[in-house]
Design a protein around this motif. Structure first.
Motif, PDB file in Angstrom:
ATOM      1  N   HIS A  66       0.824  -1.207   0.000  1.00  0.00           N
ATOM      2  CA  HIS A  66       0.000   0.000   0.000  1.00  0.00           C
ATOM      3  C   HIS A  66       0.858   1.257   0.000  1.00  0.00           C
ATOM      4  O   HIS A  66       0.556   2.235  -0.688  1.00  0.00           O
ATOM      5  CB  HIS A  66      -0.959   0.029   1.196  1.00  0.00           C
ATOM      6  N   SER A  67       1.931   1.221   0.796  1.00  0.00           N
ATOM      7  CA  SER A  67       2.719   2.447   0.967  1.00  0.00           C
ATOM      8  C   SER A  67       3.829   2.566  -0.073  1.00  0.00           C
ATOM      9  O   SER A  67       4.525   3.572  -0.126  1.00  0.00           O
ATOM     10  CB  SER A  67       3.319   2.501   2.376  1.00  0.00           C
ATOM     11  N   GLY A  68       4.006   1.542  -0.902  1.00  0.00           N
ATOM     12  CA  GLY A  68       4.999   1.610  -1.967  1.00  0.00           C
ATOM     13  C   GLY A  68       6.428   1.655  -1.460  1.00  0.00           C
ATOM     14  O   GLY A  68       7.281   2.342  -2.022  1.00  0.00           O
ATOM     15  N   GLY A  69       6.703   0.916  -0.392  1.00  0.00           N
ATOM     16  CA  GLY A  69       8.076   0.877   0.149  1.00  0.00           C
ATOM     17  C   GLY A  69       8.083   0.232   1.506  1.00  0.00           C
ATOM     18  O   GLY A  69       7.144  -0.489   1.872  1.00  0.00           O
ATOM     19  N   THR A  70       9.140   0.520   2.249  1.00  0.00           N
ATOM     20  CA  THR A  70       9.289  -0.132   3.556  1.00  0.00           C
ATOM     21  C   THR A  70       8.255   0.398   4.556  1.00  0.00           C
ATOM     22  O   THR A  70       7.978   1.596   4.602  1.00  0.00           O
ATOM     23  CB  THR A  70      10.712   0.125   4.108  1.00  0.00           C
ATOM     24  N   ALA A  71       7.724  -0.529   5.336  1.00  0.00           N
ATOM     25  CA  ALA A  71       6.831  -0.147   6.437  1.00  0.00           C
ATOM     26  C   ALA A  71       7.184  -1.040   7.620  1.00  0.00           C
ATOM     27  O   ALA A  71       7.437  -2.237   7.447  1.00  0.00           O
ATOM     28  CB  ALA A  71       5.375  -0.349   6.029  1.00  0.00           C
ATOM     29  N   VAL A  72       7.235  -0.448   8.809  1.00  0.00           N
ATOM     30  CA  VAL A  72       7.610  -1.226   9.999  1.00  0.00           C
ATOM     31  C   VAL A  72       6.416  -1.383  10.933  1.00  0.00           C
ATOM     32  O   VAL A  72       5.528  -0.526  10.974  1.00  0.00           O
ATOM     33  CB  VAL A  72       8.794  -0.565  10.766  1.00  0.00           C
ATOM     34  N   THR A  73       6.415  -2.453  11.687  1.00  0.00           N
ATOM     35  CA  THR A  73       5.361  -2.662  12.687  1.00  0.00           C
ATOM     36  C   THR A  73       5.584  -1.667  13.816  1.00  0.00           C
ATOM     37  O   THR A  73       6.657  -1.656  14.426  1.00  0.00           O
ATOM     38  CB  THR A  73       5.445  -4.088  13.286  1.00  0.00           C
ATOM     39  N   ALA A  74       4.581  -0.848  14.100  1.00  0.00           N
ATOM     40  CA  ALA A  74       4.697   0.109  15.209  1.00  0.00           C
ATOM     41  C   ALA A  74       4.041  -0.458  16.457  1.00  0.00           C
ATOM     42  O   ALA A  74       4.563  -0.326  17.564  1.00  0.00           O
ATOM     43  CB  ALA A  74       4.048   1.440  14.831  1.00  0.00           C
ATOM     44  N   SER A  75       2.883  -1.080  16.301  1.00  0.00           N
ATOM     45  CA  SER A  75       2.218  -1.685  17.455  1.00  0.00           C
ATOM     46  C   SER A  75       1.187  -2.696  16.975  1.00  0.00           C
ATOM     47  O   SER A  75       0.777  -2.684  15.809  1.00  0.00           O
ATOM     48  CB  SER A  75       1.551  -0.623  18.331  1.00  0.00           C
ATOM     49  N   ILE A  76       0.833  -3.556  17.883  1.00  0.00           N
ATOM     50  CA  ILE A  76      -0.210  -4.540  17.595  1.00  0.00           C
ATOM     51  C   ILE A  76      -1.317  -4.332  18.620  1.00  0.00           C
ATOM     52  O   ILE A  76      -1.071  -4.355  19.824  1.00  0.00           O
ATOM     53  CB  ILE A  76       0.355  -5.980  17.675  1.00  0.00           C
ATOM     54  N   ASP A  77      -2.509  -4.067  18.122  1.00  0.00           N
ATOM     55  CA  ASP A  77      -3.628  -3.783  19.020  1.00  0.00           C
ATOM     56  C   ASP A  77      -4.218  -5.042  19.603  1.00  0.00           C
ATOM     57  O   ASP A  77      -4.615  -5.080  20.751  1.00  0.00           O
ATOM     58  CB  ASP A  77      -4.740  -3.074  18.245  1.00  0.00           C
ATOM     59  N   GLU A  78      -4.317  -6.049  18.776  1.00  0.00           N
ATOM     60  CA  GLU A  78      -5.072  -7.216  19.222  1.00  0.00           C
ATOM     61  C   GLU A  78      -4.759  -8.406  18.333  1.00  0.00           C
ATOM     62  O   GLU A  78      -4.691  -8.263  17.118  1.00  0.00           O
ATOM     63  CB  GLU A  78      -6.559  -6.892  19.100  1.00  0.00           C
ATOM     64  N   ILE A  79      -4.534  -9.543  18.950  1.00  0.00           N
ATOM     65  CA  ILE A  79      -4.506 -10.800  18.186  1.00  0.00           C
ATOM     66  C   ILE A  79      -5.453 -11.749  18.912  1.00  0.00           C
ATOM     67  O   ILE A  79      -5.306 -11.954  20.118  1.00  0.00           O
ATOM     68  CB  ILE A  79      -3.105 -11.447  18.125  1.00  0.00           C
ATOM     69  N   VAL A  80      -6.412 -12.247  18.211  1.00  0.00           N
ATOM     70  CA  VAL A  80      -7.317 -13.226  18.807  1.00  0.00           C
ATOM     71  C   VAL A  80      -7.026 -14.581  18.188  1.00  0.00           C
ATOM     72  O   VAL A  80      -7.032 -14.729  16.963  1.00  0.00           O
ATOM     73  CB  VAL A  80      -8.795 -12.838  18.557  1.00  0.00           C
ATOM     74  N   PHE A  81      -6.731 -15.559  19.046  1.00  0.00           N
ATOM     75  CA  PHE A  81      -6.556 -16.936  18.582  1.00  0.00           C
ATOM     76  C   PHE A  81      -7.900 -17.623  18.800  1.00  0.00           C
ATOM     77  O   PHE A  81      -8.235 -17.992  19.928  1.00  0.00           O
ATOM     78  CB  PHE A  81      -5.451 -17.640  19.379  1.00  0.00           C
ATOM     79  N   ALA A  82      -8.671 -17.752  17.748  1.00  0.00           N
ATOM     80  CA  ALA A  82     -10.052 -18.212  17.896  1.00  0.00           C
ATOM     81  C   ALA A  82     -10.162 -19.734  17.975  1.00  0.00           C
ATOM     82  O   ALA A  82     -11.012 -20.267  18.681  1.00  0.00           O
ATOM     83  CB  ALA A  82     -10.892 -17.681  16.741  1.00  0.00           C
ATOM     84  N   GLU A  83      -9.307 -20.420  17.228  1.00  0.00           N
ATOM     85  CA  GLU A  83      -9.327 -21.882  17.188  1.00  0.00           C
ATOM     86  C   GLU A  83      -7.897 -22.379  17.074  1.00  0.00           C
ATOM     87  O   GLU A  83      -7.073 -21.713  16.429  1.00  0.00           O
ATOM     88  CB  GLU A  83     -10.088 -22.379  15.934  1.00  0.00           C
ATOM     89  N   PRO A  84      -7.581 -23.551  17.644  1.00  0.00           N
ATOM     90  CA  PRO A  84      -6.211 -24.051  17.490  1.00  0.00           C
ATOM     91  C   PRO A  84      -5.895 -24.430  16.050  1.00  0.00           C
ATOM     92  O   PRO A  84      -6.775 -24.887  15.313  1.00  0.00           O
ATOM     93  CB  PRO A  84      -6.165 -25.282  18.393  1.00  0.00           C
ATOM     94  N   LEU A  85      -4.639 -24.204  15.671  1.00  0.00           N
ATOM     95  CA  LEU A  85      -4.140 -24.659  14.369  1.00  0.00           C
ATOM     96  C   LEU A  85      -3.435 -25.978  14.606  1.00  0.00           C
ATOM     97  O   LEU A  85      -2.766 -26.143  15.626  1.00  0.00           O
ATOM     98  CB  LEU A  85      -3.119 -23.651  13.846  1.00  0.00           C
ATOM     99  N   ARG A  86      -3.538 -26.881  13.655  1.00  0.00           N
ATOM    100  CA  ARG A  86      -2.927 -28.195  13.843  1.00  0.00           C
ATOM    101  C   ARG A  86      -1.953 -28.494  12.710  1.00  0.00           C
ATOM    102  O   ARG A  86      -2.055 -27.911  11.623  1.00  0.00           O
ATOM    103  CB  ARG A  86      -4.005 -29.273  13.861  1.00  0.00           C
ATOM    104  N   VAL A  87      -1.048 -29.407  13.003  1.00  0.00           N
ATOM    105  CA  VAL A  87      -0.089 -29.833  11.980  1.00  0.00           C
ATOM    106  C   VAL A  87      -0.860 -30.392  10.785  1.00  0.00           C
ATOM    107  O   VAL A  87      -1.805 -31.163  10.963  1.00  0.00           O
ATOM    108  CB  VAL A  87       0.870 -30.903  12.547  1.00  0.00           C
ATOM    109  N   GLY A  88      -0.467 -29.974   9.610  1.00  0.00           N
ATOM    110  CA  GLY A  88      -1.132 -30.435   8.390  1.00  0.00           C
ATOM    111  C   GLY A  88      -2.151 -29.447   7.860  1.00  0.00           C
ATOM    112  O   GLY A  88      -2.505 -29.492   6.682  1.00  0.00           O
ATOM    113  N   ASP A  89      -2.632 -28.534   8.747  1.00  0.00           N
ATOM    114  CA  ASP A  89      -3.615 -27.548   8.283  1.00  0.00           C
ATOM    115  C   ASP A  89      -3.018 -26.689   7.173  1.00  0.00           C
ATOM    116  O   ASP A  89      -1.845 -26.305   7.225  1.00  0.00           O
ATOM    117  CB  ASP A  89      -4.039 -26.619   9.433  1.00  0.00           C
TER     118      ASP A  89
END
Ligand SMILES: CC(C)(COP(=O)(O)OP(=O)(O)OC[C@H]1O[C@@H](n2cnc3c(N)ncnc32)[C@H](O)[C@@H]1OP(=O)(O)O)[C@@H](O)C(=O)NCCC(=O)NCCS
Length: 151
Positions: free
Chosen positions: A32-55
């Motif tokens: 989107h920004s047409g170049g480098t962009a860095v992570t400034a902050s993360i507001d929220e990560i929700v892990f809704a369901e477990p991920l399994r090997v093979g998924d």
């Protein structure tokens, strides 16, 4: 997902998922920004369901909101269970909202193009990003006030 990604309980490690989310969001932010962009902050990560090997995991990311040099990226991870295809629908396993800042070669913030919400759904995402931003700023200010009181 492979066996190297698992935690002690046999499901995929949260840190692996977080890296995936950050990588995907970073790609959307850079595009989107047409170049480098860095992570400034993360507001929220929700892990809704477990991920399994093979998924088989599909990642979707989009820029929901833009400021002057910063942008909010929303990410959704969807898994196909390897042993349940095709009878079961893909499952949303995680969602996240991250703020990226576009930077120049010196790492200084640089202006980015505005994102223009082009559908009611994207207008909703823009508004929700504004709500998260308002809460983030209010929380930071409240914590700063609290710290100033202590000294
Ligand atoms: C992100 C970074 C470039 C911001 O630099 P800065 O000098 O604090 O920037 P400014 O105060 O001028 O703010 C620039 C923009 O970033 C936003 N910003 C800064 N810190 C932020 C934070 N913690 N959360 C959300 N937005 C933030 C500001 O709101 C502003 O947005 P706007 O231009 O859209 O209004 C700087 O903190 C940095 O380099 N951090 C390390 C990034 C990194 O290494 N990430 C991990 C690897 S990619």
């Amino acid at each position: 997902m492979t066996a190297v990604d698992v935690n002690l309980y046999g499901t995929v490690h949260g840190g692996v998922i977080m890296k995936f989310i950050d990588d995907v969001a970073g790609a959307a932010a850079a595009r989107h920004s047409g170049g480098t962009a860095v992570t400034a902050s993360i507001d929220e990560i929700v892990f809704a369901e477990p991920l399994r090997v093979g998924d088989l995991v599909h990642a979707f990311a989009q820029v929901n909101w833009t400021g002057h040099t910063s942008m909010e990226v929303g990410v959704r991870l969807v898994a196909e269970r390897w042993d349940q295809v095709p009878e079961s629908e893909p499952v949303v396993v995680a969602t996240a909202y991250l703020v990226f800042v576009a930077v120049d070669a010196e790492g200084k913030p640089r202006p980015l193009p505005a994102v223009v919400p082009d559908s009611p759904q994207n207008e909703g995402r823009w508004r929700e990003a504004e709500i998260r931003r308002e809460h983030r700023l209010a929380r930071r200010e409240a914590i700063q006030r609290h710290r100033n009181h202590k000294h």
